[in-house]
Design an enzyme around this catalytic site. Structure first.
Site, PDB file in Angstrom:
ATOM      1  N   SER A   1      60.998 -37.722  55.212  1.00 24.58           N
ATOM      2  CA  SER A   1      59.870 -37.030  55.782  1.00 24.58           C
ATOM      3  C   SER A   1      59.793 -36.530  57.042  1.00 24.58           C
ATOM      4  O   SER A   1      59.966 -37.183  58.307  1.00 24.58           O
ATOM      5  CB  SER A   1      58.574 -37.802  55.671  1.00 24.58           C
ATOM      6  OG  SER A   1      57.426 -36.857  56.220  1.00 24.58           O
TER       7      SER A   1
ATOM      8  N   HIS B   1      61.505 -34.293  52.584  1.00 23.07           N
ATOM      9  CA  HIS B   1      60.431 -34.059  52.212  1.00 23.07           C
ATOM     10  C   HIS B   1      59.375 -33.313  53.076  1.00 23.07           C
ATOM     11  O   HIS B   1      59.563 -33.822  54.639  1.00 23.07           O
ATOM     12  CB  HIS B   1      59.791 -35.560  52.305  1.00 23.07           C
ATOM     13  CG  HIS B   1      58.461 -35.529  51.509  1.00 23.07           C
ATOM     14  ND1 HIS B   1      58.241 -35.750  50.155  1.00 23.07           N
ATOM     15  CD2 HIS B   1      57.033 -35.822  52.399  1.00 23.07           C
ATOM     16  CE1 HIS B   1      56.843 -35.573  50.084  1.00 23.07           C
ATOM     17  NE2 HIS B   1      56.168 -35.802  51.157  1.00 23.07           N
TER      18      HIS B   1
ATOM     19  N   ASP C   1      55.768 -32.158  54.401  1.00 22.12           N
ATOM     20  CA  ASP C   1      54.357 -32.432  54.509  1.00 22.12           C
ATOM     21  C   ASP C   1      53.644 -31.429  54.941  1.00 22.12           C
ATOM     22  O   ASP C   1      53.568 -31.101  56.054  1.00 22.12           O
ATOM     23  CB  ASP C   1      54.137 -33.747  55.273  1.00 22.12           C
ATOM     24  CG  ASP C   1      54.654 -34.909  54.628  1.00 22.12           C
ATOM     25  OD1 ASP C   1      54.171 -35.128  53.270  1.00 22.12           O
ATOM     26  OD2 ASP C   1      54.992 -35.804  55.314  1.00 22.12           O
TER      27      ASP C   1
ATOM     28  N   MET D   1      49.954 -29.638  55.585  1.00 19.38           N
ATOM     29  CA  MET D   1      48.644 -30.468  55.662  1.00 19.38           C
ATOM     30  C   MET D   1      47.785 -29.041  56.335  1.00 19.38           C
ATOM     31  O   MET D   1      48.233 -28.489  57.270  1.00 19.38           O
ATOM     32  CB  MET D   1      48.538 -31.367  56.642  1.00 19.38           C
ATOM     33  CG  MET D   1      49.576 -32.658  56.259  1.00 19.38           C
ATOM     34  SD  MET D   1      49.178 -34.070  57.123  1.00 19.38           S
ATOM     35  CE  MET D   1      50.464 -35.193  56.558  1.00 19.38           C
TER      36      MET D   1
ATOM     37  N   HIS E   1      55.285 -31.122  49.835  1.00 18.79           N
ATOM     38  CA  HIS E   1      54.185 -31.847  49.534  1.00 18.79           C
ATOM     39  C   HIS E   1      52.916 -31.264  50.024  1.00 18.79           C
ATOM     40  O   HIS E   1      52.640 -31.498  51.146  1.00 18.79           O
ATOM     41  CB  HIS E   1      54.189 -33.274  50.013  1.00 18.79           C
ATOM     42  CG  HIS E   1      52.983 -34.369  49.885  1.00 18.79           C
ATOM     43  ND1 HIS E   1      53.043 -35.393  50.403  1.00 18.79           N
ATOM     44  CD2 HIS E   1      52.010 -33.996  48.784  1.00 18.79           C
ATOM     45  CE1 HIS E   1      51.568 -36.208  50.209  1.00 18.79           C
ATOM     46  NE2 HIS E   1      51.219 -35.295  49.043  1.00 18.79           N
TER      47      HIS E   1
ATOM     48  N   MET F   1      49.285 -30.920  51.058  1.00 25.80           N
ATOM     49  CA  MET F   1      48.150 -31.921  51.121  1.00 25.80           C
ATOM     50  C   MET F   1      47.031 -30.776  51.659  1.00 25.80           C
ATOM     51  O   MET F   1      46.752 -30.458  52.831  1.00 25.80           O
ATOM     52  CB  MET F   1      48.246 -32.900  52.146  1.00 25.80           C
ATOM     53  CG  MET F   1      49.185 -33.974  51.515  1.00 25.80           C
ATOM     54  SD  MET F   1      49.433 -35.078  52.761  1.00 25.80           S
ATOM     55  CE  MET F   1      51.157 -34.460  53.178  1.00 25.80           C
TER      56      MET F   1
ATOM     57  N   MET G   1      50.949 -41.992  46.198  1.00 25.60           N
ATOM     58  CA  MET G   1      50.641 -41.860  47.673  1.00 25.60           C
ATOM     59  C   MET G   1      50.349 -43.649  48.040  1.00 25.60           C
ATOM     60  O   MET G   1      49.582 -44.106  47.386  1.00 25.60           O
ATOM     61  CB  MET G   1      49.475 -41.388  48.264  1.00 25.60           C
ATOM     62  CG  MET G   1      49.873 -39.830  48.328  1.00 25.60           C
ATOM     63  SD  MET G   1      51.359 -39.440  49.301  1.00 25.60           S
ATOM     64  CE  MET G   1      50.728 -39.929  50.894  1.00 25.60           C
TER      65      MET G   1
ATOM     66  N   ASP H   1      55.360 -42.374  48.393  1.00 28.57           N
ATOM     67  CA  ASP H   1      55.166 -41.890  50.004  1.00 28.57           C
ATOM     68  C   ASP H   1      54.245 -42.726  50.933  1.00 28.57           C
ATOM     69  O   ASP H   1      53.121 -42.602  50.329  1.00 28.57           O
ATOM     70  CB  ASP H   1      54.659 -40.360  49.866  1.00 28.57           C
ATOM     71  CG  ASP H   1      54.773 -39.564  51.168  1.00 28.57           C
ATOM     72  OD1 ASP H   1      55.076 -40.325  52.179  1.00 28.57           O
ATOM     73  OD2 ASP H   1      54.440 -38.671  51.185  1.00 28.57           O
TER      74      ASP H   1
HETATM   75  O1  5RP Z   1      52.590 -37.728  53.219  1.00 31.33           O
HETATM   76  C1  5RP Z   1      52.614 -38.474  54.277  1.00 31.33           C
HETATM   77  C2  5RP Z   1      51.356 -38.557  55.195  1.00 31.33           C
HETATM   78  O2  5RP Z   1      50.490 -37.977  54.409  1.00 31.33           O
HETATM   79  C3  5RP Z   1      54.182 -38.597  54.881  1.00 31.33           C
HETATM   80  O3  5RP Z   1      54.951 -38.253  54.075  1.00 31.33           O
HETATM   81  C4  5RP Z   1      54.251 -40.123  55.011  1.00 31.33           C
HETATM   82  O4  5RP Z   1      53.381 -40.890  55.591  1.00 31.33           O
HETATM   83  C5  5RP Z   1      55.448 -40.528  55.665  1.00 31.33           C
HETATM   84  O5  5RP Z   1      55.485 -41.130  56.695  1.00 31.33           O
HETATM   85  P1  5RP Z   1      55.805 -42.696  57.086  1.00 31.33           P
HETATM   86  O6  5RP Z   1      56.988 -43.002  56.220  1.00 31.33           O
HETATM   87  O7  5RP Z   1      55.965 -42.856  58.432  1.00 31.33           O
HETATM   88  O8  5RP Z   1      54.554 -43.464  56.423  1.00 31.33           O
END
Ligand code: 5RP
Length: 225
Positions: free
Chosen positions: A10, A38, A40, A42, A71, A73, A142, A180
């Protein structure tokens, strides 16, 4: 599990001023090469954080040949998700808690040439969304509250992963089970044992001295289960 474990670093934990280079750090050869990247997205509404959007994803698509696993969000994914698919994202994941018509959304993502992903927050039961899941290619469970990297893995979600694995296998669904949040050397084996196919890891990859080696190490741990 019948196929190789997938590792999806990510970029939430990468240096945003050097995103192209950071992706290339996991785009080498062999076991150090990530399967997906990945991304993210947001919007500071669906989650209390703001990251990046479609213009940055379009630039990332030019910077790498690795498949982008976007992803979203965000609120109103029914409206915004298609743009990511049309731009060339490999997989576009929307939250079941945010989508108004997730079945139609999956169909639209497929028509635009992308895989469709469905994500559930830690507190969202899977059982209410089984008919919807049949229209999707990936299920993103999640294992932290969405919004921030570097949080601790929530072990309670492993039950949901086991349920997902059973439903996918017994229903012969062509769905990749993805996890994730808080995935690292201490947690990846339990997630693999519970039935995860694809592991998103942010800080465990981009917090490591050598992100490529971190990818290889996580993959080896997942495969050992
Ligand atoms: O979607 C996410 C947070 O909303 C991230 O992808 C996820 O938290 C990855 O970070 P880590 O591996 O450090 O937890």
């Amino acid at each position: 599990m019948s196929h190789r474990s997938l590792i999806a670093p990510s970029i939430l934990s990468a240096d945003f001023a050097r995103l192209g280079e950071e992706i290339n750090a996991v785009a080498g050869e062999g076991e150090t090469r990530a399967d997906w990247v990945h991304v993210d997205v947001m919007d500071a509404h669906f989650v209390p954080n703001l990251t990046l959007g479609l213009p940055v994803v379009k630039s990332l698509l030019k910077a790498t040949d690795l498949p982008l696993d976007c992803h979203l969000m965000i609120e109103d994914p029914d409206h915004w998700a298609i743009g990511y698919a049309e731009a060339g994202a490999y997989n576009v994941t929307v939250h079941v808690e945010a989508a108004s018509d997730p079945v139609m959304l999956a169909k639209n993502l497929h028509a635009a040439g992308a895989k469709a992903g469905l994500s559930v927050k830690p507190g969202t039961p899977l059982e209410d969304h089984l008919e919807t899941l049949k229209h999707y290619d990936t299920l993103l469970v999640m294992s932290v509250e969405p919004g921030f990297g570097g949080q601790s893995f929530i072990p309670d979600v492993l039950d949901k992963v086991r349920t997902a694995r059973r439903l996918v296998d017994t229903g012969h669904l062509n769905v990749i089970v993805e996890i994730d949040g808080g995935i690292n050397a201490d947690t990846i084996e339990q997630a693999a044992e519970a039935g995860v196919d694809c592991f998103v890891a942010g800080s465990a990859v981009y917090g490591a001295e050598d992100p490529g080696k971190a990818v290889a190490a996580l993959r080896a741990q997942a495969a050992a289960r």
